[in-house]
Design an enzyme around this catalytic site. Structure first.
Site, PDB file in Angstrom:
ATOM      1  N   GLY A 125     -76.413  13.012 -18.978  1.00 23.27           N
ATOM      2  CA  GLY A 125     -76.095  14.444 -18.317  1.00 23.27           C
ATOM      3  C   GLY A 125     -75.225  13.197 -16.977  1.00 23.27           C
ATOM      4  O   GLY A 125     -75.272  12.580 -16.777  1.00 23.27           O
TER       5      GLY A 125
ATOM      6  N   TYR B 193     -88.642  26.437 -13.833  1.00 28.60           N
ATOM      7  CA  TYR B 193     -87.983  25.584 -13.666  1.00 28.60           C
ATOM      8  C   TYR B 193     -89.398  24.647 -12.426  1.00 28.60           C
ATOM      9  O   TYR B 193     -89.194  23.144 -13.056  1.00 28.60           O
ATOM     10  CB  TYR B 193     -86.155  25.397 -12.935  1.00 28.60           C
TER      11      TYR B 193
ATOM     12  N   ARG C 292     -73.712  25.352 -10.091  1.00 38.20           N
ATOM     13  CA  ARG C 292     -74.375  24.872  -8.700  1.00 38.20           C
ATOM     14  C   ARG C 292     -73.498  24.976  -7.702  1.00 38.20           C
ATOM     15  O   ARG C 292     -71.587  24.991  -8.492  1.00 38.20           O
ATOM     16  CB  ARG C 292     -74.811  23.848  -9.170  1.00 38.20           C
TER      17      ARG C 292
ATOM     18  N   LYS D 141     -91.399  20.773 -14.088  1.00 38.28           N
ATOM     19  CA  LYS D 141     -91.824  20.192 -12.854  1.00 38.28           C
ATOM     20  C   LYS D 141     -93.188  19.537 -12.081  1.00 38.28           C
ATOM     21  O   LYS D 141     -92.722  18.458 -11.717  1.00 38.28           O
ATOM     22  CB  LYS D 141     -90.581  19.892 -11.324  1.00 38.28           C
TER      23      LYS D 141
ATOM     24  N   ASP E 293     -79.814  11.924 -25.199  1.00 35.74           N
ATOM     25  CA  ASP E 293     -79.647  13.053 -24.614  1.00 35.74           C
ATOM     26  C   ASP E 293     -79.513  14.496 -26.194  1.00 35.74           C
ATOM     27  O   ASP E 293     -78.973  14.403 -27.305  1.00 35.74           O
ATOM     28  CB  ASP E 293     -78.316  13.396 -24.245  1.00 35.74           C
ATOM     29  N   ASN E 294     -79.430  15.823 -25.907  1.00 35.72           N
ATOM     30  CA  ASN E 294     -80.018  16.307 -27.296  1.00 35.72           C
ATOM     31  C   ASN E 294     -78.534  17.692 -26.430  1.00 35.72           C
ATOM     32  O   ASN E 294     -77.587  18.461 -27.511  1.00 35.72           O
ATOM     33  CB  ASN E 294     -80.827  17.086 -26.932  1.00 35.72           C
TER      34      ASN E 294
ATOM     35  N   VAL F 229     -85.804  15.488 -26.692  1.00 34.23           N
ATOM     36  CA  VAL F 229     -87.111  15.511 -25.789  1.00 34.23           C
ATOM     37  C   VAL F 229     -88.529  15.945 -26.037  1.00 34.23           C
ATOM     38  O   VAL F 229     -89.346  15.587 -26.171  1.00 34.23           O
ATOM     39  CB  VAL F 229     -86.847  14.507 -24.784  1.00 34.23           C
TER      40      VAL F 229
HETATM   41  N1  UDP Z   1     -74.481  29.454  -3.557  1.00 32.99           N
HETATM   42  C1  UDP Z   1     -73.749  30.797  -3.140  1.00 32.99           C
HETATM   43  N2  UDP Z   1     -72.634  29.871  -4.074  1.00 32.99           N
HETATM   44  C2  UDP Z   1     -72.720  30.145  -5.034  1.00 32.99           C
HETATM   45  C3  UDP Z   1     -73.652  29.340  -5.839  1.00 32.99           C
HETATM   46  C4  UDP Z   1     -74.745  29.153  -5.565  1.00 32.99           C
HETATM   47  O1  UDP Z   1     -73.674  30.601  -1.689  1.00 32.99           O
HETATM   48  O2  UDP Z   1     -71.165  31.050  -6.474  1.00 32.99           O
HETATM   49  C5  UDP Z   1     -75.704  28.996  -3.163  1.00 32.99           C
HETATM   50  C6  UDP Z   1     -77.424  29.950  -3.986  1.00 32.99           C
HETATM   51  O3  UDP Z   1     -77.716  30.810  -3.314  1.00 32.99           O
HETATM   52  C7  UDP Z   1     -77.953  28.151  -2.422  1.00 32.99           C
HETATM   53  C8  UDP Z   1     -77.205  27.178  -2.533  1.00 32.99           C
HETATM   54  O4  UDP Z   1     -75.839  27.779  -2.427  1.00 32.99           O
HETATM   55  O5  UDP Z   1     -78.332  28.999  -1.258  1.00 32.99           O
HETATM   56  C9  UDP Z   1     -77.538  26.002  -3.264  1.00 32.99           C
HETATM   57  O6  UDP Z   1     -77.266  26.660  -4.631  1.00 32.99           O
HETATM   58  P1  UDP Z   1     -77.538  26.269  -6.159  1.00 32.99           P
HETATM   59  O7  UDP Z   1     -77.704  26.407  -7.460  1.00 32.99           O
HETATM   60  O8  UDP Z   1     -76.617  24.920  -5.880  1.00 32.99           O
HETATM   61  O9  UDP Z   1     -79.007  25.043  -5.910  1.00 32.99           O
HETATM   62  P2  UDP Z   1     -80.745  25.235  -5.256  1.00 32.99           P
HETATM   63  O10 UDP Z   1     -80.136  24.296  -4.562  1.00 32.99           O
HETATM   64  O11 UDP Z   1     -80.513  26.736  -5.220  1.00 32.99           O
HETATM   65  O12 UDP Z   1     -81.431  25.239  -6.868  1.00 32.99           O
END
Ligand code: UDP
Length: 310
Positions: free
Chosen positions: A11, A146, A187, A150, A32-33, A58
């Site tokens: 990853g 998630y 993300r 955790k 890793d899978n 795992v």
């Molecule tokens: N976000 C955004 N546009 C995108 C993807 C994410 O504005 O295309 C925002 C999301 O709503 C959050 C922040 O960016 O407020 C971080 O999101 P991410 O999915 O990276 O990680 P998180 O911290 O939420 O797990």
């Protein structure tokens, strides 16, 4: 120098950690899978004589022959987009995967690392978040697969420490970015860089006033290694305290990529945390570690990787 198992070794974080451990002289067994991990991430170390790779999930019984000094459990579906699509797998890797890897650590008498998350704090009511903040998580919410996996994982680690005397470490990892994140990761940083390079509008969720604090991957890896070398068997925040709004992040990425893209606002996903920033008091005091790479420098190192992928 020792023999180390890294789960999630193909990853984003796992592959960087494998490289670092090889550099430090360890023998590394990566597992890793390949659900979200990719063996291309390991091309720098794949044929090294101190490296081996096992394709294995795992959540099933784990057999590794020979001694192990460290078991580092990084396997996880860390992107909200991925874990929403694989909720059961996400719960299983945090619960069953943590149990199996702890069982292995017990069998091998190995030191154990659990990679937990800032999501244990949920949508926090205090800012920054210290380790003794108990969090604000909806157990039946859209992110609960998630967050709760955790939180359960941390409880299992604590139980193995107390009942089986395992030497444990728990890292609460805050938002991290860098090369080897997938283009389709979902993300915010890979998404914005991909959009900026393609000349598409950056999709800011809501008004973009929500905040995150982004840590460059090399700092994160240094933090994990410092934690393993410390004597701290309770959770420690690992991240960068430079808190930014998502709108600020979008503008910074547009600037650094010289992109003509605009910004569009989309509906905010439900339960998206409003703020997030690590309190690093404990990390500084007990690990002697803090991050050193600024957001701008880290993005400058990350953008070329995404240019190559597109
Ligand atoms: N976000 C955004 N546009 C995108 C993807 C994410 O504005 O295309 C925002 C999301 O709503 C959050 C922040 O960016 O407020 C971080 O999101 P991410 O999915 O990276 O990680 P998180 O911290 O939420 O797990």
């Amino acid at each position: 120098m020792g023999r180390v198992l890294v789960t999630g070794g193909a990853g984003f974080l796992g592959s960087h950690l494998c490289e670092r451990l090889i550099e430090d002289g360890h023998e590394v067994v990566a597992m890793d899978n390949r659900v979200s991990g990719r063996t291309e991430n390991l091309e720098e170390v794949f044929y090294h004589d101190r490296f081996s790779f096992y394709e294995h999930d795992v959540t099933e019984f784990i057999h590794v022959s020979g001694d192990l000094d460290w078991v580092l459990h990084l396997a996880s579906l860390a992107s909200p987009v991925f874990y929403s699509d694989h909720q059961i797998k996400t719960l299983k890797v945090g619960a069953l995967g943590t149990h199996k890897t702890l069982g292995l650590a017990r069998e091998k008498d190995a030191k154990y690392l659990f990679t937990s998350t800032s999501e244990v704090y949920g949508d926090p009511e205090v800012n920054p978040q210290p380790e003794d903040y108990r969090g604000n998580v909806d157990p039946y919410g859209p992110r609960s697969c998630y967050d709760e996996s955790k939180r359960y994982g941390e409880a299992m680690v604590r139980a193995y420490r107390d009942e089986h005397d395992i030497d444990v470490r728990v890292a609460r990892i805050f938002n991290t970015y860098g090369p080897r994140m997938r283009l389709d990761d979902g993300r915010v940083i890979p998404t914005f860089i991909k959009q900026a390079l393609a000349g598409e509008d950056l999709t800011v969720h809501g008004d973009g006033e929500q905040t995150r604090s982004f840590c460059y991957v090399s700092d994160l890896i240094d933090g994990l290694v410092a934690l393993m070398e410390s004597n701290t068997d309770t959770p420690v925040n690992i991240g960068n305290p430079d808190e930014r709004t998502i709108l600020d992040l979008a503008e910074t990425i547009l600037d650094l990529t010289d992109s003509e893209s605009g910004i569009t606002h989309e509906k905010r996903p439900p339960d998206d945390p409003e703020i997030r920033r690590p309190d690093l008091t404990k990390a500084r005091a007990e690990l002697g570690w803090e991050p050193g790479v600024s957001l701008e420098d880290g993005l400058e190192r990350t953008i070329p990787y995404f240019k190559k992928q597109t």
